[in-house]
Design a protein around this motif. Structure first.
Motif, PDB file in Angstrom:
ATOM      1  N   PHE A 260      -1.807 -11.456  -2.767  1.00  0.00           N
ATOM      2  CA  PHE A 260      -2.360 -10.360  -2.732  1.00  0.00           C
ATOM      3  C   PHE A 260      -3.229  -9.748  -1.559  1.00  0.00           C
ATOM      4  O   PHE A 260      -3.600  -8.746  -1.715  1.00  0.00           O
ATOM      5  CB  PHE A 260      -3.284 -10.452  -4.256  1.00  0.00           C
ATOM      6  N   VAL A 261      -3.548 -10.737  -0.794  1.00  0.00           N
ATOM      7  CA  VAL A 261      -4.307 -10.400   0.357  1.00  0.00           C
ATOM      8  C   VAL A 261      -4.208  -9.149   1.008  1.00  0.00           C
ATOM      9  O   VAL A 261      -2.790  -9.385   1.357  1.00  0.00           O
ATOM     10  CB  VAL A 261      -4.534 -11.697   1.214  1.00  0.00           C
ATOM     11  N   TYR A 262      -4.889  -8.205   1.349  1.00  0.00           N
ATOM     12  CA  TYR A 262      -4.320  -7.096   1.753  1.00  0.00           C
ATOM     13  C   TYR A 262      -5.359  -6.718   3.127  1.00  0.00           C
ATOM     14  O   TYR A 262      -6.397  -6.744   3.291  1.00  0.00           O
ATOM     15  CB  TYR A 262      -4.520  -5.587   0.892  1.00  0.00           C
ATOM     16  N   ASP A 263      -4.682  -6.549   4.245  1.00  0.00           N
ATOM     17  CA  ASP A 263      -5.161  -6.384   5.870  1.00  0.00           C
ATOM     18  C   ASP A 263      -6.114  -4.937   5.553  1.00  0.00           C
ATOM     19  O   ASP A 263      -5.830  -3.902   5.052  1.00  0.00           O
ATOM     20  CB  ASP A 263      -4.117  -5.806   6.744  1.00  0.00           C
ATOM     21  N   GLY A 264      -7.381  -5.201   6.001  1.00  0.00           N
ATOM     22  CA  GLY A 264      -8.353  -4.289   5.753  1.00  0.00           C
ATOM     23  C   GLY A 264      -8.839  -3.858   4.670  1.00  0.00           C
ATOM     24  O   GLY A 264      -9.698  -2.906   4.599  1.00  0.00           O
ATOM     25  N   LEU A 265      -8.629  -4.577   3.501  1.00  0.00           N
ATOM     26  CA  LEU A 265      -9.417  -4.109   2.076  1.00  0.00           C
ATOM     27  C   LEU A 265     -10.774  -4.863   2.149  1.00  0.00           C
ATOM     28  O   LEU A 265     -10.756  -6.172   2.223  1.00  0.00           O
ATOM     29  CB  LEU A 265      -8.416  -4.404   1.164  1.00  0.00           C
ATOM     30  N   ASP A 266     -11.827  -4.149   1.576  1.00  0.00           N
ATOM     31  CA  ASP A 266     -13.020  -4.696   1.715  1.00  0.00           C
ATOM     32  C   ASP A 266     -13.694  -4.446   0.502  1.00  0.00           C
ATOM     33  O   ASP A 266     -15.044  -4.433   0.436  1.00  0.00           O
ATOM     34  CB  ASP A 266     -13.869  -4.378   2.950  1.00  0.00           C
ATOM     35  N   PHE A 280      -8.768  -1.596 -11.342  1.00  0.00           N
ATOM     36  CA  PHE A 280      -9.257  -1.792 -10.058  1.00  0.00           C
ATOM     37  C   PHE A 280      -9.404  -0.561  -9.223  1.00  0.00           C
ATOM     38  O   PHE A 280      -8.567   0.291  -8.903  1.00  0.00           O
ATOM     39  CB  PHE A 280      -8.092  -2.807  -9.298  1.00  0.00           C
ATOM     40  N   THR A 281     -10.585  -0.331  -8.637  1.00  0.00           N
ATOM     41  CA  THR A 281     -10.839   0.713  -7.720  1.00  0.00           C
ATOM     42  C   THR A 281     -10.872  -0.363  -6.124  1.00  0.00           C
ATOM     43  O   THR A 281     -11.879  -1.051  -6.039  1.00  0.00           O
ATOM     44  CB  THR A 281     -12.215   1.331  -7.845  1.00  0.00           C
ATOM     45  N   GLY A 282     -10.047   0.030  -5.310  1.00  0.00           N
ATOM     46  CA  GLY A 282      -9.686  -0.490  -4.100  1.00  0.00           C
ATOM     47  C   GLY A 282     -10.104   0.393  -2.873  1.00  0.00           C
ATOM     48  O   GLY A 282      -9.745   1.838  -3.100  1.00  0.00           O
ATOM     49  N   THR A 283     -10.645  -0.220  -1.942  1.00  0.00           N
ATOM     50  CA  THR A 283     -10.605   0.857  -0.663  1.00  0.00           C
ATOM     51  C   THR A 283     -10.050  -0.141   0.652  1.00  0.00           C
ATOM     52  O   THR A 283     -10.493  -1.288   0.566  1.00  0.00           O
ATOM     53  CB  THR A 283     -11.939   1.323  -0.535  1.00  0.00           C
ATOM     54  N   ALA A 284      -9.570   0.530   1.456  1.00  0.00           N
ATOM     55  CA  ALA A 284      -9.023  -0.307   2.574  1.00  0.00           C
ATOM     56  C   ALA A 284      -9.128   0.513   3.861  1.00  0.00           C
ATOM     57  O   ALA A 284      -8.945   1.957   3.732  1.00  0.00           O
ATOM     58  CB  ALA A 284      -7.726  -0.809   2.437  1.00  0.00           C
ATOM     59  N   SER A 285      -9.589   0.149   5.000  1.00  0.00           N
ATOM     60  CA  SER A 285      -9.717   0.830   6.241  1.00  0.00           C
ATOM     61  C   SER A 285      -8.942  -0.048   7.336  1.00  0.00           C
ATOM     62  O   SER A 285      -8.833  -1.107   7.636  1.00  0.00           O
ATOM     63  CB  SER A 285     -11.133   1.008   6.666  1.00  0.00           C
ATOM     64  N   ARG A 286      -7.831   0.905   8.045  1.00  0.00           N
ATOM     65  CA  ARG A 286      -7.315   0.729   9.333  1.00  0.00           C
ATOM     66  C   ARG A 286      -7.234   1.771  10.261  1.00  0.00           C
ATOM     67  O   ARG A 286      -6.865   2.772   9.988  1.00  0.00           O
ATOM     68  CB  ARG A 286      -5.771  -0.042   8.923  1.00  0.00           C
ATOM     69  N   ASP A 287      -7.390   1.443  11.457  1.00  0.00           N
ATOM     70  CA  ASP A 287      -7.470   2.216  12.661  1.00  0.00           C
ATOM     71  C   ASP A 287      -8.213   3.437  12.382  1.00  0.00           C
ATOM     72  O   ASP A 287      -7.780   4.764  12.683  1.00  0.00           O
ATOM     73  CB  ASP A 287      -5.902   2.500  13.056  1.00  0.00           C
ATOM     74  N   ARG A 309      -1.638  -2.453  -4.053  1.00  0.00           N
ATOM     75  CA  ARG A 309      -0.956  -2.678  -2.679  1.00  0.00           C
ATOM     76  C   ARG A 309       0.186  -1.548  -2.586  1.00  0.00           C
ATOM     77  O   ARG A 309       0.381  -0.927  -1.522  1.00  0.00           O
ATOM     78  CB  ARG A 309      -0.105  -4.068  -2.909  1.00  0.00           C
ATOM     79  N   LYS A 310       0.981  -1.157  -3.707  1.00  0.00           N
ATOM     80  CA  LYS A 310       1.932  -0.187  -3.716  1.00  0.00           C
ATOM     81  C   LYS A 310       1.468   0.981  -3.158  1.00  0.00           C
ATOM     82  O   LYS A 310       1.923   1.783  -2.229  1.00  0.00           O
ATOM     83  CB  LYS A 310       2.707  -0.137  -5.108  1.00  0.00           C
ATOM     84  N   ILE A 311       0.275   1.462  -3.615  1.00  0.00           N
ATOM     85  CA  ILE A 311      -0.430   2.721  -3.242  1.00  0.00           C
ATOM     86  C   ILE A 311      -0.829   2.861  -2.162  1.00  0.00           C
ATOM     87  O   ILE A 311      -0.729   3.646  -1.355  1.00  0.00           O
ATOM     88  CB  ILE A 311      -1.571   3.126  -4.503  1.00  0.00           C
ATOM     89  N   LEU A 312      -1.672   1.647  -1.681  1.00  0.00           N
ATOM     90  CA  LEU A 312      -2.246   1.604  -0.254  1.00  0.00           C
ATOM     91  C   LEU A 312      -1.003   1.556   0.867  1.00  0.00           C
ATOM     92  O   LEU A 312      -1.163   2.091   1.722  1.00  0.00           O
ATOM     93  CB  LEU A 312      -3.344   0.570  -0.191  1.00  0.00           C
ATOM     94  N   ASP A 313       0.108   0.884   0.501  1.00  0.00           N
ATOM     95  CA  ASP A 313       1.289   1.021   1.520  1.00  0.00           C
ATOM     96  C   ASP A 313       1.608   2.328   1.671  1.00  0.00           C
ATOM     97  O   ASP A 313       1.932   2.656   2.712  1.00  0.00           O
ATOM     98  CB  ASP A 313       2.295  -0.062   1.027  1.00  0.00           C
ATOM     99  N   TYR A 314       1.851   3.009   0.444  1.00  0.00           N
ATOM    100  CA  TYR A 314       2.101   4.315   0.523  1.00  0.00           C
ATOM    101  C   TYR A 314       1.242   5.204   1.433  1.00  0.00           C
ATOM    102  O   TYR A 314       1.732   5.947   2.224  1.00  0.00           O
ATOM    103  CB  TYR A 314       2.336   4.967  -0.835  1.00  0.00           C
ATOM    104  N   ALA A 315      -0.002   4.896   1.181  1.00  0.00           N
ATOM    105  CA  ALA A 315      -0.979   5.886   2.091  1.00  0.00           C
ATOM    106  C   ALA A 315      -0.823   5.376   3.560  1.00  0.00           C
ATOM    107  O   ALA A 315      -0.604   6.309   4.405  1.00  0.00           O
ATOM    108  CB  ALA A 315      -2.313   5.284   1.651  1.00  0.00           C
ATOM    109  N   PHE A 316      -0.670   4.207   3.898  1.00  0.00           N
ATOM    110  CA  PHE A 316      -0.944   3.852   5.360  1.00  0.00           C
ATOM    111  C   PHE A 316       0.460   4.093   5.910  1.00  0.00           C
ATOM    112  O   PHE A 316       0.728   4.096   7.145  1.00  0.00           O
ATOM    113  CB  PHE A 316      -1.272   2.194   5.699  1.00  0.00           C
TER     114      PHE A 316
END
Length: 458
Positions: A260-266, A280-287, A309-316
């Motif tokens: 489940f670990v996701y790069d940039g998620l804090d 779950f309310t998630g937030t992640a930051s990259r670049d 993960r599916k949603i954030l992958d779509y975003a990035f």
């Protein structure tokens, strides 16, 4: 006949295989549409954290159970109280027998609190944000609001102030009121009621929390912490957010966490009850890009992280920050504005800053601009009045999609704008110049009238 049947089956099987492979090959491509994003949740949303622009949504305006995602509102009110100096991080709270009993309820997420023991606000806050400790949350509600009931009133008032639309808070924790009634004689609302919000409003709350109190991420990103370290109340708190990095020391308790670990998620907050499902309310930051995602009423603890993960992958994979408008951009046909009573009769105008925003890959040019002049700065003829200072704001430039309906925001007020300013000084003309202009204008009008009359004779 056999051969024909064989080839038909072969062709059908080949076609099916091609479609199957194309589906998986296309998941991470820019052309993947949000309608193809099969999110297993009753409600979901994805937004750009900087602007509040909605990038994906599914049933986002239906109010659903939010469980412990409620605690984001409790966090907001606490951080606001600290900022205003009404609450100090070091001040202490004395635990009542009722609250102590609740903290030992094994059916609820908690850290143990002893009767008459004193705990600092900063420790109770960490317990709420990391362990999702319910008794600690009620303690915070009493510290900030004076009582649970008054704090719930503050929660609903703040929701209205923030522009949320579909919500109802009946307690500070997100528990079902029936769990509260086991330990307290009175609750706000019905005996089996829970807090509800729409996914859109949950995202709006998360967005405001991040913008107004970005320090919240310092706590939400902690995977493990010891509560009341060095005392008899010492308690190892494990963050319910399994997408955080740093669980190596407790992998024996969560052997499958690594998937489940996701790069940039804090951040930001989990929640679950039988009524609400797993949220779950998630937030992640990259670049330099930060996204906020919300999934509501998923089927399991694991599923809420898989869907996130599916949603954030779509975003990035499909969106990136682009410069849509450069600094000192001038609108075609509106590069200058007329000036009255000035040494110059016009002034150059341009945007104060560049506009950088998240756009879908390949759609950088799919936007148009609209100049909106400040009605307090221009007269009925659309003129600015001298003197004008360089850098003085004269209006705003709004950025909109060329095709209507493609750009939505978390709030009604949401939009992408940049200030438009004067590019140079324009001094006020002296009285003699203004007088001569007035005389010239008078005779110009007079001569124009005479000319028109003479032309009429012929």
């Amino acid at each position: 006949m056999v051969n024909k049947l064989f080839y038909r089956k072969y062709f059908a099987a080949s076609l099916a295989m091609i479609m199957f492979l194309s589906l998986f090959a296309g998941i991470n491509k820019a052309e993947a549409e949000t309608v193809g994003l099969d999110v297993k949740a009753s409600g979901a949303i994805l937004v750009d954290a900087d602007t509040g622009m909605i990038l994906y949504e599914k049933n986002s305006e239906t109010a659903l159970g939010i469980a412990s995602m409620t605690k984001m509102m409790t966090e907001y009110l606490l951080l606001e109280a600290v900022k205003k100096g009404k609450v100090k991080w070091g001040q202490e709270y004395v635990v009542s027998p009722e609250l102590s009993k609740m903290s030992h309820d094994e059916d609820l997420s908690n850290v143990y609190l002893r009767v008459d023991a004193k705990y600092k606000v900063e420790d109770l806050y960490a317990a709420m944000a990391i362990e999702s400790a319910n008794a600690a949350t009620i303690a915070i509600a009493e510290i900030v609001g004076g009582s649970e009931a008054k704090f719930v009133e503050m929660m609903n008032n703040k929701a209205a102030e923030l522009g949320l639309e579909k919500y109802k808070f009946v307690n500070s924790t997100g528990l079902n009121n029936s769990d509260m009634l086991k330990h307290f004689p009175e609750v706000v609302g019905e005996p089996d009621e829970e807090n509800i919000m729409s996914a859109k409003d949950v995202a709006a709350l998360a967005s405001r929390l991040l913008h107004d109190f970005p320090e919240v991420l310092e706590t939400s990103s902690i995977p493990e912490k010891i509560f009341a370290k060095g005392t008899e109340d010492e308690f190892v708190m494990d963050n319910w957010n399994w997408m955080l990095e740093g669980y190596e020391d407790i992998a024996d308790r969560y052997p499958n966490y690594q998937q489940f670990v996701y790069d940039g998620l804090d951040g930001l907050k989990t929640g679950s009850t039988p009524f609400a499902g797993y949220n779950f309310t998630g937030t992640a930051s990259r670049d330099g890009q930060r996204f906020i995602s919300v999934v509501m009423n998923t089927g399991s603890q694991s599923e809420r992280f898989r869907e996130t993960r599916k949603i954030l992958d779509y975003a990035f994979n499909n969106f990136k920050k682009e410069e849509i408008i450069p600094k000192h951009y001038q609108v075609k046909g509106k590069k200058t504005l007329p000036v009255t009573k000035g040494k110059e009769k016009q002034v150059k105008i341009y945007t104060k800053d560049a506009v950088n925003m998240v756009v879908k890959n390949g759609e950088k040019d799919n936007f148009k601009t609209s100049l909106i002049l400040d009605k307090k700065k221009v007269n009925k003829q659309g003129e600015l009045t001298a003197p004008i200072k360089k850098g003085e704001k004269v209006g705003t430039l709004s950025i909109q999609p060329k095709e209507s309906g493609n750009l939505g925001f978390l709030t009604k007020e949401g939009k992408i704008t940049v200030d438009v300013i004067a590019a140079e000084d324009v001094e006020k003309a002296n009285w003699f110049v203004l007088m001569m202009r007035g005389i010239g204008g008078f005779f110009g009008d007079l001569w124009g009238g005479i000319s028109s009359t003479v032309k009429g004779w012929f």
